[in-house]
Design an enzyme around this catalytic site. Structure first.
Site, mmCIF file in Angstrom:
data_model
loop_
_atom_site.group_PDB
_atom_site.id
_atom_site.type_symbol
_atom_site.label_atom_id
_atom_site.label_comp_id
_atom_site.label_asym_id
_atom_site.label_seq_id
_atom_site.Cartn_x
_atom_site.Cartn_y
_atom_site.Cartn_z
ATOM 1 N N HIS A 1 -7.411 7.251 1.022
ATOM 2 C CA HIS A 1 -6.131 6.560 0.824
ATOM 3 C C HIS A 1 -6.035 5.343 1.758
ATOM 4 O O HIS A 1 -6.354 5.417 2.935
ATOM 5 C CB HIS A 1 -5.006 7.555 1.140
ATOM 6 C CG HIS A 1 -3.640 7.113 0.786
ATOM 7 N ND1 HIS A 1 -3.249 6.823 -0.498
ATOM 8 C CD2 HIS A 1 -2.530 6.941 1.567
ATOM 9 C CE1 HIS A 1 -1.971 6.488 -0.503
ATOM 10 N NE2 HIS A 1 -1.510 6.541 0.732
ATOM 11 N N ASP B 1 0.835 -1.195 0.000
ATOM 12 C CA ASP B 1 0.000 0.000 0.000
ATOM 13 C C ASP B 1 0.870 1.245 0.000
ATOM 14 O O ASP B 1 1.943 1.269 0.617
ATOM 15 C CB ASP B 1 -0.928 0.014 1.225
ATOM 16 C CG ASP B 1 -0.159 0.117 2.524
ATOM 17 O OD1 ASP B 1 -0.130 1.214 3.110
ATOM 18 O OD2 ASP B 1 0.424 -0.895 2.967
ATOM 19 N N SER B 2 0.444 2.259 -0.718
ATOM 20 C CA SER B 2 1.107 3.556 -0.773
ATOM 21 C C SER B 2 2.582 3.394 -1.152
ATOM 22 O O SER B 2 2.891 2.853 -2.209
ATOM 23 C CB SER B 2 0.932 4.278 0.564
ATOM 24 O OG SER B 2 1.243 5.643 0.446
ATOM 25 N N SER B 3 3.520 3.815 -0.290
ATOM 26 C CA SER B 3 4.939 3.659 -0.620
ATOM 27 C C SER B 3 5.348 2.194 -0.671
ATOM 28 O O SER B 3 6.290 1.823 -1.386
ATOM 29 C CB SER B 3 5.808 4.413 0.380
ATOM 30 O OG SER B 3 5.569 3.967 1.698
#
Length: 280
Positions: free
Chosen positions: A252, A133-135
Protein backbone atom coordinates in the site's frame (compact mmCIF):
# COMPACT_ATOMS: atom_id res chain seq x y z
CA UNK A 1 -18.03 14.37 15.33
CA UNK A 2 -17.37 12.11 18.30
CA UNK A 3 -18.21 13.00 21.89
CA UNK A 4 -15.77 15.08 23.94
CA UNK A 5 -14.02 12.28 25.83
CA UNK A 6 -13.61 10.19 22.70
CA UNK A 7 -12.29 13.19 20.79
CA UNK A 8 -9.69 13.83 23.49
CA UNK A 9 -8.50 10.21 23.31
CA UNK A 10 -8.25 10.35 19.52
CA UNK A 11 -6.28 13.59 19.62
CA UNK A 12 -3.95 12.09 22.23
CA UNK A 13 -3.36 9.05 20.01
CA UNK A 14 -2.93 11.13 16.88
CA UNK A 15 -0.57 13.79 18.25
CA UNK A 16 2.60 11.66 18.63
CA UNK A 17 1.93 9.81 15.37
CA UNK A 18 1.59 13.06 13.46
CA UNK A 19 4.61 14.62 15.21
CA UNK A 20 6.90 11.70 14.43
CA UNK A 21 5.69 11.32 10.84
CA UNK A 22 6.06 15.06 10.23
CA UNK A 23 9.61 14.99 11.63
CA UNK A 24 10.44 12.15 9.26
CA UNK A 25 8.94 14.09 6.36
CA UNK A 26 11.02 17.17 7.20
CA UNK A 27 14.20 15.11 7.69
CA UNK A 28 13.77 13.23 4.42
CA UNK A 29 13.37 16.52 2.54
CA UNK A 30 16.51 18.16 3.97
CA UNK A 31 18.73 17.11 1.08
CA UNK A 32 16.14 18.02 -1.56
CA UNK A 33 16.69 20.98 -3.87
CA UNK A 34 12.93 21.55 -3.93
CA UNK A 35 11.60 24.86 -2.61
CA UNK A 36 8.85 24.52 -0.02
CA UNK A 37 6.44 27.19 1.18
CA UNK A 38 3.16 27.48 3.05
CA UNK A 39 0.20 28.70 1.00
CA UNK A 40 -3.09 30.09 2.29
CA UNK A 41 -6.03 28.48 0.53
CA UNK A 42 -8.81 29.90 2.71
CA UNK A 43 -9.34 31.13 6.26
CA UNK A 44 -9.53 27.52 7.43
CA UNK A 45 -7.30 25.71 4.97
CA UNK A 46 -3.63 26.02 4.13
CA UNK A 47 -1.23 23.88 2.19
CA UNK A 48 2.43 23.14 1.60
CA UNK A 49 3.68 23.94 -1.88
CA UNK A 50 6.63 22.09 -3.39
CA UNK A 51 8.37 23.47 -6.46
CA UNK A 52 11.31 21.47 -7.80
CA UNK A 53 13.99 23.20 -9.89
CA UNK A 54 12.64 23.78 -13.39
CA UNK A 55 9.04 22.92 -12.49
CA UNK A 56 6.39 24.85 -14.40
CA UNK A 57 4.42 27.03 -12.01
CA UNK A 58 1.59 27.16 -14.54
CA UNK A 59 0.85 23.49 -13.83
CA UNK A 60 -0.55 22.51 -10.44
CA UNK A 61 -1.15 19.17 -8.74
CA UNK A 62 -3.46 19.39 -5.74
CA UNK A 63 -2.37 16.55 -3.49
CA UNK A 64 -4.50 15.00 -0.74
CA UNK A 65 -2.55 12.87 1.71
CA UNK A 66 -3.68 9.58 3.23
CA UNK A 67 -4.09 8.51 6.84
CA UNK A 68 -7.50 6.89 7.18
CA UNK A 69 -9.21 10.31 6.97
CA UNK A 70 -7.98 11.29 10.46
CA UNK A 71 -4.21 10.72 10.77
CA UNK A 72 -1.00 12.26 9.36
CA UNK A 73 -0.57 15.72 7.85
CA UNK A 74 0.94 17.58 4.92
CA UNK A 75 4.39 17.64 6.55
CA UNK A 76 4.47 13.84 6.58
CA UNK A 77 4.44 14.05 2.79
CA UNK A 78 6.96 16.86 2.41
CA UNK A 79 9.69 14.77 0.81
CA UNK A 80 7.25 12.89 -1.41
CA UNK A 81 5.57 15.97 -2.88
CA UNK A 82 9.05 17.30 -3.65
CA UNK A 83 9.82 14.14 -5.61
CA UNK A 84 6.44 14.34 -7.31
CA UNK A 85 7.13 17.94 -8.35
CA UNK A 86 10.50 16.97 -9.79
CA UNK A 87 9.11 13.97 -11.65
CA UNK A 88 6.06 15.74 -13.12
CA UNK A 89 7.66 19.15 -13.71
CA UNK A 90 4.74 20.81 -11.92
CA UNK A 91 4.23 22.54 -8.60
CA UNK A 92 2.53 20.34 -6.06
CA UNK A 93 0.32 21.68 -3.28
CA UNK A 94 -0.43 19.29 -0.42
CA UNK A 95 -3.75 20.39 1.06
CA UNK A 96 -4.12 20.46 4.86
CA UNK A 97 -7.78 19.52 4.85
CA UNK A 98 -9.70 19.25 8.13
CA UNK A 99 -10.15 15.86 9.77
CA UNK A 100 -12.05 14.09 12.52
CA UNK A 101 -12.54 14.22 15.42
CA UNK A 102 -12.81 18.01 14.96
CA UNK A 103 -15.10 17.70 11.94
CA UNK A 104 -17.01 15.08 9.99
CA UNK A 105 -18.02 14.52 6.38
CA UNK A 106 -18.39 16.60 4.27
CA UNK A 107 -15.77 18.95 5.82
CA UNK A 108 -12.79 17.31 4.11
CA UNK A 109 -14.53 17.34 0.75
CA UNK A 110 -15.52 20.98 1.27
CA UNK A 111 -11.84 21.78 1.86
CA UNK A 112 -10.91 19.88 -1.30
CA UNK A 113 -13.40 22.04 -3.18
CA UNK A 114 -11.92 25.18 -1.63
CA UNK A 115 -8.49 24.07 -2.81
CA UNK A 116 -9.89 23.46 -6.30
CA UNK A 117 -11.46 26.94 -6.44
CA UNK A 118 -8.20 28.44 -5.17
CA UNK A 119 -6.20 26.67 -7.88
CA UNK A 120 -8.61 27.89 -10.56
CA UNK A 121 -7.90 31.47 -9.54
CA UNK A 122 -4.35 30.89 -10.78
CA UNK A 123 -4.67 28.39 -13.63
CA UNK A 124 -7.30 27.02 -16.00
CA UNK A 125 -8.86 23.68 -15.04
CA UNK A 126 -6.91 22.02 -17.85
CA UNK A 127 -3.66 22.91 -16.04
CA UNK A 128 -4.73 21.56 -12.64
CA UNK A 129 -4.57 17.88 -11.72
CA UNK A 130 -5.80 16.26 -8.51
CA UNK A 131 -4.05 13.37 -6.80
CA UNK A 132 -3.96 11.51 -3.54
CA UNK A 133 -3.03 8.31 -1.77
CA UNK A 134 -5.31 5.98 0.18
CA UNK A 135 -7.95 8.13 1.96
CA UNK A 136 -6.48 11.16 0.20
CA UNK A 137 -7.12 9.36 -3.07
CA UNK A 138 -10.69 9.02 -1.88
CA UNK A 139 -10.88 12.81 -1.55
CA UNK A 140 -9.37 13.39 -4.99
CA UNK A 141 -11.95 11.10 -6.59
CA UNK A 142 -14.78 12.51 -4.45
CA UNK A 143 -13.85 15.98 -5.68
CA UNK A 144 -14.15 14.70 -9.22
CA UNK A 145 -17.58 13.23 -8.36
CA UNK A 146 -18.74 16.54 -6.89
CA UNK A 147 -17.63 18.46 -9.96
CA UNK A 148 -19.45 15.93 -12.15
CA UNK A 149 -22.62 16.41 -10.08
CA UNK A 150 -22.33 20.16 -10.49
CA UNK A 151 -21.54 19.72 -14.20
CA UNK A 152 -18.50 21.93 -13.77
CA UNK A 153 -15.15 21.64 -15.57
CA UNK A 154 -13.02 18.70 -14.49
CA UNK A 155 -9.30 18.74 -13.69
CA UNK A 156 -6.78 17.77 -16.33
CA UNK A 157 -6.44 14.36 -14.67
CA UNK A 158 -7.09 12.46 -11.45
CA UNK A 159 -4.27 10.34 -10.02
CA UNK A 160 -4.97 7.67 -7.40
CA UNK A 161 -2.13 6.05 -5.47
CA UNK A 162 -3.71 3.04 -3.73
CA UNK A 163 -6.96 5.02 -3.61
CA UNK A 164 -9.58 3.97 -1.06
CA UNK A 165 -12.69 4.17 -3.21
CA UNK A 166 -15.23 1.94 -1.49
CA UNK A 167 -15.79 2.71 2.19
CA UNK A 168 -18.74 0.34 2.17
CA UNK A 169 -16.74 -2.77 1.27
CA UNK A 170 -17.07 -5.72 3.70
CA UNK A 171 -13.29 -6.00 4.01
CA UNK A 172 -13.32 -2.64 5.79
CA UNK A 173 -15.64 -3.78 8.59
CA UNK A 174 -12.70 -4.81 10.79
CA UNK A 175 -11.83 -2.68 13.81
CA UNK A 176 -9.47 -0.30 11.98
CA UNK A 177 -11.59 0.17 8.87
CA UNK A 178 -14.77 0.59 10.88
CA UNK A 179 -13.12 3.20 13.10
CA UNK A 180 -11.90 5.21 10.11
CA UNK A 181 -15.26 5.09 8.33
CA UNK A 182 -17.23 5.98 11.46
CA UNK A 183 -14.91 8.88 12.27
CA UNK A 184 -15.06 10.20 8.73
CA UNK A 185 -18.85 10.03 8.49
CA UNK A 186 -19.49 11.27 12.02
CA UNK A 187 -20.88 8.16 13.72
CA UNK A 188 -24.44 8.68 14.93
CA UNK A 189 -24.40 12.22 13.56
CA UNK A 190 -23.56 11.21 10.01
CA UNK A 191 -25.41 13.00 7.25
CA UNK A 192 -25.02 10.32 4.58
CA UNK A 193 -24.17 6.64 4.14
CA UNK A 194 -20.89 5.03 3.16
CA UNK A 195 -22.53 4.02 -0.13
CA UNK A 196 -22.88 7.69 -1.20
CA UNK A 197 -20.66 8.19 -4.29
CA UNK A 198 -19.19 11.27 -2.60
CA UNK A 199 -17.95 8.86 0.08
CA UNK A 200 -17.42 5.77 -2.07
CA UNK A 201 -16.66 7.04 -5.59
CA UNK A 202 -16.81 3.48 -6.94
CA UNK A 203 -20.62 3.88 -6.71
CA UNK A 204 -20.79 6.71 -9.24
CA UNK A 205 -23.78 6.58 -11.59
CA UNK A 206 -23.08 6.18 -15.33
CA UNK A 207 -23.86 9.83 -16.11
CA UNK A 208 -21.27 10.95 -13.54
CA UNK A 209 -18.62 8.51 -14.77
CA UNK A 210 -19.00 9.96 -18.25
CA UNK A 211 -18.19 13.47 -17.01
CA UNK A 212 -15.03 12.52 -15.14
CA UNK A 213 -11.45 13.53 -15.87
CA UNK A 214 -8.91 11.05 -17.27
CA UNK A 215 -7.94 8.67 -14.47
CA UNK A 216 -4.75 6.85 -13.54
CA UNK A 217 -4.60 4.42 -10.60
CA UNK A 218 -1.57 2.59 -9.21
CA UNK A 219 -1.67 0.07 -6.36
CA UNK A 220 -0.13 -3.14 -5.12
CA UNK A 221 -1.38 -6.42 -6.57
CA UNK A 222 -2.67 -7.67 -3.23
CA UNK A 223 -3.18 -4.84 -0.78
CA UNK A 224 -5.95 -2.96 1.00
CA UNK A 225 -7.24 -1.07 -2.03
CA UNK A 226 -6.54 -3.48 -4.90
CA UNK A 227 -10.19 -4.49 -5.22
CA UNK A 228 -11.29 -0.84 -5.08
CA UNK A 229 -9.02 -0.01 -8.00
CA UNK A 230 -10.28 -2.97 -10.02
CA UNK A 231 -13.91 -2.08 -9.29
CA UNK A 232 -13.39 1.57 -10.24
CA UNK A 233 -11.66 0.54 -13.45
CA UNK A 234 -14.53 -1.81 -14.32
CA UNK A 235 -17.09 0.94 -13.68
CA UNK A 236 -15.32 3.28 -16.08
CA UNK A 237 -14.85 0.58 -18.70
CA UNK A 238 -18.57 -0.28 -18.63
CA UNK A 239 -19.09 3.27 -19.89
CA UNK A 240 -16.39 2.85 -22.52
CA UNK A 241 -13.98 5.13 -20.66
CA UNK A 242 -10.32 4.14 -20.64
CA UNK A 243 -8.59 4.22 -17.28
CA UNK A 244 -4.87 3.63 -16.91
CA UNK A 245 -4.19 1.09 -14.15
CA UNK A 246 -0.94 -0.52 -13.03
CA UNK A 247 -0.64 -3.05 -10.22
CA UNK A 248 2.76 -3.71 -8.65
CA UNK A 249 4.36 -6.36 -6.48
CA UNK A 250 4.57 -3.81 -3.69
CA UNK A 251 2.55 -2.73 -0.63
CA UNK A 252 0.00 0.00 0.00
CA UNK A 253 1.23 3.50 -1.03
CA UNK A 254 4.74 2.17 -1.69
CA UNK A 255 5.64 5.31 -3.67
CA UNK A 256 5.52 7.51 -0.57
CA UNK A 257 8.15 5.87 1.63
CA UNK A 258 11.59 4.33 1.17
CA UNK A 259 12.16 0.97 -0.47
CA UNK A 260 10.61 -0.58 -3.58
CA UNK A 261 12.77 1.73 -5.67
CA UNK A 262 12.15 0.11 -9.05
CA UNK A 263 8.37 0.05 -8.61
CA UNK A 264 8.36 3.62 -7.31
CA UNK A 265 10.49 4.85 -10.20
CA UNK A 266 8.23 3.13 -12.72
CA UNK A 267 5.07 4.43 -11.07
CA UNK A 268 6.19 8.06 -10.91
CA UNK A 269 7.46 7.89 -14.47
CA UNK A 270 4.08 6.61 -15.66
CA UNK A 271 2.28 9.31 -13.69
CA UNK A 272 4.47 11.97 -15.32
CA UNK A 273 3.87 10.59 -18.81
CA UNK A 274 0.12 10.38 -18.17
CA UNK A 275 -0.02 14.00 -17.05
CA UNK A 276 2.02 15.13 -20.05
CA UNK A 277 -0.63 13.64 -22.30
CA UNK A 278 -3.43 15.48 -20.52
CA UNK A 279 -2.09 18.88 -19.49
CA UNK A 280 -3.42 21.70 -21.67
Amino acid sequence: MVHFAGACVLRAVRAPINAVSASLGFAAALTSSTTYSTVRISDEVHGVEAVAPGAQRTRVILYFHGGGHWLLNVHTYREFIGRLSAETNARVVAVAYRKPPDVQFPAGLEDAMKAWRWALEQCPASAVAVAGDSSGGNLAFALMVKLAQLEEPQPAACIGISPWLNLNRPQWTGAWGKLCVELYLGGKRKVTAASDPLVSPVNMQPELLQRCAPVLMHAGRNELTTEDVKAMQAAFEREGIFTEVQLYGAPHIFQVGPGFWNSTKDSLSRISAFLERHWS
